[in-house]
Design a protein around this motif. Structure first.
Motif, PDB file in Angstrom:
ATOM      1  N   PHE A  42      39.331  22.332  36.383  1.00 51.75           N
ATOM      2  CA  PHE A  42      40.508  23.141  36.103  1.00 51.75           C
ATOM      3  C   PHE A  42      40.458  24.427  36.914  1.00 51.75           C
ATOM      4  CE2 PHE A  42      40.030  20.501  32.390  1.00 51.75           C
ATOM      5  CZ  PHE A  42      41.329  20.208  31.995  1.00 51.75           C
ATOM      6  N   LYS A  43      41.583  24.819  37.470  1.00 49.22           N
ATOM      7  CA  LYS A  43      41.728  26.101  38.154  1.00 49.22           C
ATOM      8  C   LYS A  43      42.039  27.146  37.090  1.00 49.22           C
ATOM      9  CE  LYS A  43      42.777  28.791  41.794  1.00 49.22           C
ATOM     10  NZ  LYS A  43      41.726  29.726  42.072  1.00 49.22           N
ATOM     11  N   LEU A  44      41.305  28.261  37.132  1.00 52.22           N
ATOM     12  CA  LEU A  44      41.556  29.358  36.203  1.00 52.22           C
ATOM     13  C   LEU A  44      42.780  30.153  36.664  1.00 52.22           C
ATOM     14  CD1 LEU A  44      37.882  30.569  35.975  1.00 52.22           C
ATOM     15  CD2 LEU A  44      39.197  29.761  34.031  1.00 52.22           C
ATOM     16  N   SER A  45      43.608  30.572  35.729  1.00 53.67           N
ATOM     17  CA  SER A  45      44.769  31.394  36.090  1.00 53.67           C
ATOM     18  C   SER A  45      44.317  32.780  36.544  1.00 53.67           C
ATOM     19  CB  SER A  45      45.730  31.526  34.914  1.00 53.67           C
ATOM     20  OG  SER A  45      45.090  32.149  33.809  1.00 53.67           O
ATOM     21  N   ARG A  46      43.158  33.216  36.060  1.00 53.40           N
ATOM     22  CA  ARG A  46      42.570  34.497  36.433  1.00 53.40           C
ATOM     23  C   ARG A  46      41.153  34.534  35.888  1.00 53.40           C
ATOM     24  NH1 ARG A  46      41.959  37.620  32.110  1.00 53.40           N
ATOM     25  NH2 ARG A  46      43.131  37.125  30.248  1.00 53.40           N
ATOM     26  N   ASP A  47      40.346  35.418  36.403  1.00 61.25           N
ATOM     27  CA  ASP A  47      39.010  35.634  35.848  1.00 61.25           C
ATOM     28  C   ASP A  47      39.190  36.399  34.537  1.00 61.25           C
ATOM     29  OD1 ASP A  47      36.481  37.194  35.310  1.00 61.25           O
ATOM     30  OD2 ASP A  47      35.847  36.098  37.095  1.00 61.25           O
ATOM     31  N   PRO A  48      38.530  35.968  33.461  1.00 58.28           N
ATOM     32  CA  PRO A  48      38.724  36.648  32.168  1.00 58.28           C
ATOM     33  C   PRO A  48      38.075  38.031  32.081  1.00 58.28           C
ATOM     34  CG  PRO A  48      37.077  34.947  31.952  1.00 58.28           C
ATOM     35  CD  PRO A  48      37.642  34.823  33.339  1.00 58.28           C
ATOM     36  N   GLY A  49      37.292  38.410  33.075  1.00 57.45           N
ATOM     37  CA  GLY A  49      36.657  39.732  33.047  1.00 57.45           C
ATOM     38  C   GLY A  49      35.436  39.753  32.149  1.00 57.45           C
ATOM     39  N   HIS A  50      35.173  40.895  31.546  1.00 56.37           N
ATOM     40  CA  HIS A  50      33.986  41.063  30.706  1.00 56.37           C
ATOM     41  C   HIS A  50      34.168  40.331  29.384  1.00 56.37           C
ATOM     42  CE1 HIS A  50      32.020  43.858  33.407  1.00 56.37           C
ATOM     43  NE2 HIS A  50      33.225  44.359  33.637  1.00 56.37           N
ATOM     44  N   LEU A  51      33.155  39.582  29.022  1.00 58.25           N
ATOM     45  CA  LEU A  51      33.186  38.805  27.782  1.00 58.25           C
ATOM     46  C   LEU A  51      32.186  39.414  26.797  1.00 58.25           C
ATOM     47  CD1 LEU A  51      33.533  35.320  29.494  1.00 58.25           C
ATOM     48  CD2 LEU A  51      35.315  36.629  28.339  1.00 58.25           C
ATOM     49  N   ARG A  52      31.255  38.645  26.274  1.00 59.68           N
ATOM     50  CA  ARG A  52      30.278  39.179  25.310  1.00 59.68           C
ATOM     51  C   ARG A  52      29.220  40.004  26.021  1.00 59.68           C
ATOM     52  NH1 ARG A  52      28.927  35.461  20.374  1.00 59.68           N
ATOM     53  NH2 ARG A  52      27.706  37.322  20.117  1.00 59.68           N
ATOM     54  N   ASN A  53      28.776  41.041  25.364  1.00 57.22           N
ATOM     55  CA  ASN A  53      27.674  41.871  25.855  1.00 57.22           C
ATOM     56  C   ASN A  53      27.905  42.399  27.271  1.00 57.22           C
ATOM     57  OD1 ASN A  53      26.169  41.276  23.427  1.00 57.22           O
ATOM     58  ND2 ASN A  53      25.766  39.260  24.324  1.00 57.22           N
ATOM     59  N   GLY A  54      29.157  42.552  27.681  1.00 55.59           N
ATOM     60  CA  GLY A  54      29.472  43.045  29.022  1.00 55.59           C
ATOM     61  C   GLY A  54      29.275  42.010  30.109  1.00 55.59           C
ATOM     62  N   ASN A  55      28.938  40.781  29.742  1.00 57.54           N
ATOM     63  CA  ASN A  55      28.702  39.716  30.718  1.00 57.54           C
ATOM     64  C   ASN A  55      30.014  39.139  31.240  1.00 57.54           C
ATOM     65  OD1 ASN A  55      25.804  39.560  30.668  1.00 57.54           O
ATOM     66  ND2 ASN A  55      25.988  38.716  28.607  1.00 57.54           N
ATOM     67  N   THR A  56      29.945  38.555  32.430  1.00 60.81           N
ATOM     68  CA  THR A  56      31.093  37.898  33.048  1.00 60.81           C
ATOM     69  C   THR A  56      30.708  36.470  33.419  1.00 60.81           C
ATOM     70  OG1 THR A  56      30.465  38.635  35.256  1.00 60.81           O
ATOM     71  CG2 THR A  56      31.945  40.085  34.004  1.00 60.81           C
ATOM     72  N   LEU A  57      31.699  35.671  33.766  1.00 57.58           N
ATOM     73  CA  LEU A  57      31.433  34.281  34.143  1.00 57.58           C
ATOM     74  C   LEU A  57      30.771  34.157  35.507  1.00 57.58           C
ATOM     75  CD1 LEU A  57      34.694  32.475  32.964  1.00 57.58           C
ATOM     76  CD2 LEU A  57      32.439  32.438  31.872  1.00 57.58           C
ATOM     77  N   CYS A  58      31.115  35.065  36.445  1.00 60.40           N
ATOM     78  CA  CYS A  58      30.644  34.911  37.826  1.00 60.40           C
ATOM     79  C   CYS A  58      30.150  36.178  38.496  1.00 60.40           C
ATOM     80  CB  CYS A  58      31.764  34.351  38.696  1.00 60.40           C
ATOM     81  SG  CYS A  58      31.825  32.567  38.763  1.00 60.40           S
ATOM     82  N   GLY A  59      29.970  37.227  37.837  1.00 61.66           N
ATOM     83  CA  GLY A  59      29.625  38.468  38.519  1.00 61.66           C
ATOM     84  C   GLY A  59      30.801  39.418  38.437  1.00 61.66           C
ATOM     85  N   ASP A  60      31.050  40.183  39.487  1.00 60.30           N
ATOM     86  CA  ASP A  60      32.145  41.146  39.487  1.00 60.30           C
ATOM     87  C   ASP A  60      33.486  40.409  39.510  1.00 60.30           C
ATOM     88  OD1 ASP A  60      34.091  43.056  39.980  1.00 60.30           O
ATOM     89  OD2 ASP A  60      32.903  44.107  41.493  1.00 60.30           O
ATOM     90  N   PRO A  61      34.301  40.565  38.454  1.00 58.47           N
ATOM     91  CA  PRO A  61      35.585  39.865  38.395  1.00 58.47           C
ATOM     92  C   PRO A  61      36.545  40.236  39.525  1.00 58.47           C
ATOM     93  CG  PRO A  61      35.008  40.728  36.237  1.00 58.47           C
ATOM     94  CD  PRO A  61      34.016  41.301  37.216  1.00 58.47           C
ATOM     95  N   GLN A  62      36.355  41.383  40.146  1.00 66.25           N
ATOM     96  CA  GLN A  62      37.237  41.800  41.244  1.00 66.25           C
ATOM     97  C   GLN A  62      36.801  41.206  42.585  1.00 66.25           C
ATOM     98  OE1 GLN A  62      40.027  43.429  40.463  1.00 66.25           O
ATOM     99  NE2 GLN A  62      39.260  43.312  38.362  1.00 66.25           N
ATOM    100  N   SER A  63      35.511  41.293  42.893  1.00 63.08           N
ATOM    101  CA  SER A  63      35.034  40.846  44.208  1.00 63.08           C
ATOM    102  C   SER A  63      34.483  39.420  44.204  1.00 63.08           C
ATOM    103  CB  SER A  63      33.965  41.803  44.732  1.00 63.08           C
ATOM    104  OG  SER A  63      32.841  41.798  43.869  1.00 63.08           O
ATOM    105  N   ASP A  64      34.095  38.918  43.048  1.00 61.62           N
ATOM    106  CA  ASP A  64      33.487  37.586  42.950  1.00 61.62           C
ATOM    107  C   ASP A  64      34.015  36.876  41.695  1.00 61.62           C
ATOM    108  OD1 ASP A  64      31.821  35.460  43.570  1.00 61.62           O
ATOM    109  OD2 ASP A  64      30.080  36.343  42.576  1.00 61.62           O
TER     110      ASP A  64
END
Length: 174
Positions: A104-126
């Motif tokens: 599935f293609k994500l409509s957008r990166d969800p940004g910071h989730l639990r404990n300040g973690n993200t799915l892939c690193g920096d949601p803006q650059s990565d």
């Protein structure tokens, strides 16, 4: 054979129908756990610390490119998912067996989730770009899990070894 047809026309007709019917019969329509509208509790440490429980809105259209659903993370953030299709390849990072998975293609990166973690690193650059769902089992028993692999590449992932794998997550299907 002609003698058999003349002496037993009904039996021959029934046998012919059974043979033809089994030759044309399709297997049951494929259905996977990620297609269901439901909540999945985190099973793996990464799922517990990054996403928390996830909720999928459901999608009855398995492997239909363009079909949509929504994923809601444990902190309430939502992201749209658009199917790009399914494949039978190696999708589990701990097992070299092939499995059916849907990307599935994500409509957008969800940004910071639990404990300040993200799915892939920096949601803006990565940013996270794709999620792939598969069914997997736990080590040592037959407990079924929902697996999710997240990729940051702009290319649709081909298998678990595709470029820009960000992380893998497991969720309970109980």
């Amino acid at each position: 054979m002609i003698v058999f047809q003349q002496r037993y026309p009904v039996a021959f007709t029934i046998a012919a129908c059974l043979v033809c019917g089994s030759a044309v019969a399709q297997s049951a329509i494929e259905h996977h756990v990620w297609q269901d509208k439901r909540k999945f509790e985190p099973y793996s440490r990464t799922a517990k610390s990054i996403t928390g429980a996830i909720r999928l809105s459901g999608n009855p259209d398995f492997a239909t490119p363009g079909s949509k659903m929504t994923m809601t993370f444990g902190n309430g953030k939502k992201v749209g998912l658009t199917s790009v299709g399914a494949s039978w390849r190696q999708w589990d990072e701990t097992d070299d067996k092939k499995a059916t998975a849907e990307a599935f293609k994500l409509s957008r990166d969800p940004g910071h989730l639990r404990n300040g973690n993200t799915l892939c690193g920096d949601p803006q650059s990565d940013p996270a770009q794709y999620v792939v769902f598969l069914e997997r089992s736990t080590f040592g028993d037959s407990t079924r899990l929902l697996g999710m692999a997240v990729f940051g590449s702009k290319e649709v992932p081909h298998d678990i070894n595709s470029q820009s794998l960000c992380g893998t997550f497991s969720y309970s299907t109980d």
